[in-house]
Enzyme design. Structure first.
Site, short mmCIF file in Angstrom:
data_model
loop_
_atom_site.label_atom_id
_atom_site.label_comp_id
_atom_site.label_asym_id
_atom_site.label_seq_id
_atom_site.Cartn_x
_atom_site.Cartn_y
_atom_site.Cartn_z
N HIS A 76 0.88 -1.18 0.00
CA HIS A 76 0.00 0.00 0.00
C HIS A 76 0.92 1.22 0.00
CE1 HIS A 76 -3.61 -2.37 1.39
NE2 HIS A 76 -2.66 -3.14 1.88
N PHE A 77 0.96 1.96 -1.12
CA PHE A 77 1.87 3.11 -1.21
C PHE A 77 1.14 4.46 -1.05
CE2 PHE A 77 5.56 0.81 -3.60
CZ PHE A 77 6.00 0.29 -2.40
N ASP A 318 2.48 -6.92 2.41
CA ASP A 318 1.35 -6.11 2.90
C ASP A 318 1.87 -4.83 3.57
OD1 ASP A 318 -1.19 -5.23 3.40
OD2 ASP A 318 -1.68 -6.74 4.90
#
Ligand code: DOR
Length: 454
Positions: A76-77, A318
């Site tokens: 998740h960036f 993750d």
């Protein structure tokens, strides 16, 4: 005579952009002491190349192992919308510093990644700023279900991701009718966060007054995960869709998934393989808070057994950063998530050192596996014609992970102070050295991944 000092022979030598010399290379044949020549981003020769090839850039790999580039298929960036937590530049910088050459990024940004324009925003933002190759998930939801077949085939799309239980952000699809519509509209492997939303809501009251993060796996219990996993596997079978169950965290799900392997692929994460409840919550508080939660030893043992049994297909980090200020809120207001893309490979190498994982299996789980199950073009193996994505590691290097090594905008890792044996030394993306001697080199030149079945 090798030709090195012989002008006539030297003239005949072929010129590569990059030559990786003298390493132990993990090829489909096993571990081989060979050189690797890279030209125009691809692998063009393998073997003893001293007499036949020269290059503009040479990497001395003596004493190192050369792995096919590590692929992290769950990060998740946070860009756009939440860039105080993370952005595409820092996230991918952390990736290459940790030996990762490609990532799949998740759709729970702000706005959510639901439409072609959202995907384009991310691809544009990554252009010239991403240090590694990348693809972006589209979120599957009630509003775009009928368009998903089209959306999942767009260039740069990793596929469709569904959150069955609410975690972080507004992406939630727990209604069975909507899940069926999503499953029916598309052909690629559907990635799922499987926790049962109804049960999570019912049980939230258990933790609301207490403020004790040790209750996290009690709230989001085994049954919540198992119910959702069983449900989505049933629906996928009914609709004939292939499935990828993300971050499986319980012994019970692994037993169930082992019986449904033909259509379903399975991910586990380094934190579920490395941390144990309740010890992690006592030591780290909400820094160990993650969805699905880190659980007791028996679950971790089952995840390792599932790796040995071949039930697990990939390890994804993750990577889900939140700032320390956000994490300091009283539980359960503290958001779930921790950084992970940069520590993925070091942790796995440490597990290799302790004998829990073989290097060959590490390559299978974190490079060949994702390339195979998602059909990534040209990645996941060191072979002629494949992209020259190489992760060079020193299996004997001892390092201590520190927060100040972490590139993420959030600036912390739950592994601060952890001693590791085995470390990434150089990272090569399509023949370009992005990290040399553990230090960032070159310029961000990451490109969108290509998929065989998109
Ligand atoms: O703990 C988590 N945090 N799990 C997820 O699946 C989402 C993530 C996030 O985006 O923060």
């Amino acid at each position: 005579m090798t030709g090195v000092g012989n002008p006539a022979r030297r003239l005949q030598r072929r010129q590569a952009d990059l030559l990786v010399r003298g390493g132990t290379v993990l090829t489909p044949n096993g571990a081989e002491r060979i050189d690797v020549a890279c030209q125009a981003g691809r692998i063009v020769a393998l073997g003893d190349l001293r007499a036949t090839w020269c290059a503009e850039v040479t990497l001395d790999a003596i004493g190192l192992h050369v792995l096919p580039g590590i692929i992290d298929s769950q990060v998740h960036f946070r860009e756009p919308g939440l860039t105080h937590k993370e952005d595409l530049e820092a996230g991918t910088r952390g990736a290459v510093l940790g030996g990762v050459t490609a990532v799949f990024e998740m759709p729970n940004t702000n706005p959510l990644t639901l439409w072609e324009r959202d995907l384009k925003t991310k691809l544009d933002a990554a252009h010239g700023r991403a240090w590694c190759d990348h693809a972006f998930y589209i979120g599957g939801s009630a509003v775009n279900a009928e368009q998903l077949e089209l959306l999942e085939s767009l260039p740069g799309c990793a596929g469709v991701k569904v959150f069955m239980g609410s975690s972080f952000g507004d992406l939630l699809t727990d209604d069975e009718t909507v899940l069926r519509r999503i499953l029916r509209h598309g052909r690629r492997r559907l990635a799922v966060h499987a926790e049962d939303e109804v049960r999570l809501r019912e049980r939230k009251a258990l933790v609301e007054p207490g403020g004790d993060v040790r209750q996290h796996p009690v709230w989001r219990d085994v049954e919540s995960a198992l119910m959702a996993t069983q449900r989505i596997v049933r629906l996928a079978a009914e609709t004939g869709r292939r499935l990828h169950v993300l971050h499986v965290s319980t012994a019970e799900e692994m037993a169930f998934l082992a019986a449904h392997k033909r259509r379903v692929t399975v991910e586990v994460t380094p934190h579920h393989l490395t941390m144990v409840a309740p010890e992690c919550y006592e030591r780290l508080g909400s820094l160990a808070q993650m969805n699905p939660p880190v659980r007791e030893q028996r679950h971790q043992d089952a995840l390792w057994q599932a790796i040995r049994d071949g039930v697990v297909d990939v390890i994804g980090s993750d990577h889900a950063p939140h700032t320390l200020e956000e994490k300091a809120k009283p539980y359960p207001q503290s958001p779930s998530g921790m950084t992970g893309v940069q520590t993925l490979l070091p942790l796995l190498l440490d597990h290799v050192d302790t004998g829990r994982l073989s290097l060959q299996r590490l390559v299978d789980l974190s490079s060949a596996g994702p390339a195979r199950i998602f059909g990534i073009e040209g990645k996941g193996r060191i072979a002629l014609g494949f992209d020259a994505d190489l992760t060079l590691v020193d299996l004997t290097a001892r390092r201590t992970i520190h927060n100040d090594w972490i590139a993420s905008c959030s600036g912390w890792t739950p592994y601060d102070g952890k001693r590791i044996t085995g470390w990434p030394i150089h990272t090569v993306v399509r023949g370009q050295v992005m990290v040399r001697d553990e230090t960032l080199a070159g310029q961000p030149q990451g490109e969108p991944l290509r998929f065989l079945e998109a």
